[in-house]
Scaffold this motif. Sequence first.
Motif, short mmCIF file in Angstrom:
data_model
loop_
_atom_site.label_atom_id
_atom_site.label_comp_id
_atom_site.label_asym_id
_atom_site.label_seq_id
_atom_site.Cartn_x
_atom_site.Cartn_y
_atom_site.Cartn_z
N VAL A 1 46.21 39.99 44.56
CA VAL A 1 47.02 40.81 43.67
C VAL A 1 47.23 42.20 44.27
N LEU A 2 46.17 42.77 44.83
CA LEU A 2 46.30 44.10 45.44
C LEU A 2 47.28 44.09 46.60
N LEU A 3 47.18 43.08 47.44
CA LEU A 3 48.09 43.00 48.59
C LEU A 3 49.53 42.83 48.12
N ALA A 4 49.73 42.04 47.08
CA ALA A 4 51.08 41.85 46.54
C ALA A 4 51.59 43.13 45.90
N LEU A 5 50.72 43.83 45.16
CA LEU A 5 51.13 45.09 44.54
C LEU A 5 51.48 46.16 45.57
N GLU A 6 50.91 46.06 46.75
CA GLU A 6 51.22 47.01 47.81
C GLU A 6 52.51 46.64 48.54
N GLY A 7 53.16 45.58 48.08
CA GLY A 7 54.46 45.24 48.63
C GLY A 7 54.41 44.36 49.87
N MET A 8 53.28 43.77 50.13
CA MET A 8 53.19 42.90 51.30
C MET A 8 53.88 41.57 51.02
N ARG A 9 54.56 41.05 52.03
CA ARG A 9 55.23 39.75 51.90
C ARG A 9 54.20 38.64 52.05
N TYR A 10 54.57 37.44 51.60
CA TYR A 10 53.66 36.30 51.67
C TYR A 10 53.23 36.02 53.11
N ASP A 11 54.16 36.13 54.07
CA ASP A 11 53.79 35.84 55.44
C ASP A 11 52.79 36.86 55.98
N GLU A 12 52.91 38.13 55.55
CA GLU A 12 51.95 39.14 55.98
C GLU A 12 50.58 38.89 55.36
N ALA B 1 51.56 42.71 63.98
CA ALA B 1 51.98 42.78 62.58
C ALA B 1 52.45 44.21 62.34
N SER B 2 52.94 44.47 61.14
CA SER B 2 53.38 45.83 60.84
C SER B 2 52.16 46.75 60.75
N LEU B 3 52.40 48.03 60.92
CA LEU B 3 51.32 49.01 60.83
C LEU B 3 50.70 48.99 59.44
N LYS B 4 51.53 48.80 58.42
CA LYS B 4 51.04 48.74 57.04
C LYS B 4 50.06 47.57 56.88
N THR B 5 50.41 46.42 57.43
CA THR B 5 49.54 45.25 57.35
C THR B 5 48.22 45.52 58.06
N PHE B 6 48.30 46.17 59.22
CA PHE B 6 47.09 46.51 59.98
C PHE B 6 46.20 47.43 59.16
N ILE B 7 46.79 48.47 58.56
CA ILE B 7 46.02 49.44 57.79
C ILE B 7 45.40 48.79 56.55
N ILE B 8 46.17 47.94 55.88
CA ILE B 8 45.63 47.25 54.70
C ILE B 8 44.49 46.30 55.10
N GLY B 9 44.62 45.68 56.25
CA GLY B 9 43.54 44.82 56.73
C GLY B 9 42.25 45.60 56.94
N MET C 1 48.54 54.73 48.90
CA MET C 1 48.25 53.32 48.97
C MET C 1 46.74 53.11 49.11
N LEU C 2 46.10 53.88 49.99
CA LEU C 2 44.67 53.72 50.21
C LEU C 2 43.87 54.14 48.98
N VAL C 3 44.33 55.15 48.29
CA VAL C 3 43.64 55.59 47.08
C VAL C 3 43.73 54.51 46.01
N ARG C 4 44.91 53.92 45.85
CA ARG C 4 45.06 52.83 44.86
C ARG C 4 44.17 51.65 45.24
N PHE C 5 44.14 51.33 46.52
CA PHE C 5 43.34 50.22 47.00
C PHE C 5 41.86 50.48 46.70
N ALA C 6 41.39 51.69 47.02
CA ALA C 6 39.99 52.04 46.78
C ALA C 6 39.68 52.07 45.28
N ALA C 7 40.63 52.54 44.48
CA ALA C 7 40.41 52.64 43.03
C ALA C 7 40.19 51.27 42.40
N SER C 8 40.74 50.24 43.00
CA SER C 8 40.55 48.91 42.42
C SER C 8 39.16 48.36 42.71
#
Length: 148
Positions: free
Chosen positions: A107-118, A38-46, A1-8
């Motif tokens: 778009v990146l956050l949505a592609l990572e599967g985050m919900r709208y509320d997150e 929030a979820s750990l995933k949301t924290f990490i993406i933040g 997930m982090l690699v895809r995020f950085a690649a963008s």
Amino acid sequence: MLVRFAASFERNRHERDDLVQDIMLAVWQALPGFRGEASLKTFIIGVAHRRCASHVMRAVSRPRYEELDEHWIDDRPGPDMAAGRNQQQERLLTALRQLPAGQRQLVLLALEGMRYDEIAALLGISENNVGVRLNRAKATLKERLEEL
């Protein structure tokens, strides 16, 4: 997930690897501050988003050059399938990089599967605003993909 995020955010492979390491270090350092709101995933993406944003700001201030990549040969099996998949991924990454930062972020956050509320909680906007902005971003992304 982090690699895809950085690649963008970073095309250069070496710079991208450094960015991923920066993100992981930032996550490690920020982890004691995780309160579980929030979820750990949301924290990490933040954390990743903030680190990528600061990376872009630093990159803008320094001269841009690109090294030739000596490792251009892909030794993975199935060259036809891999080439097609890589071509699609490269088109998507190129189109993503052309989006304005705010649209790219959604778009990146949505592609990572985050919900709208997150996403709304992460960006400090309403869920409805996330939906409206994301629809605009998807339309812009579609236009960019059609141009490529």
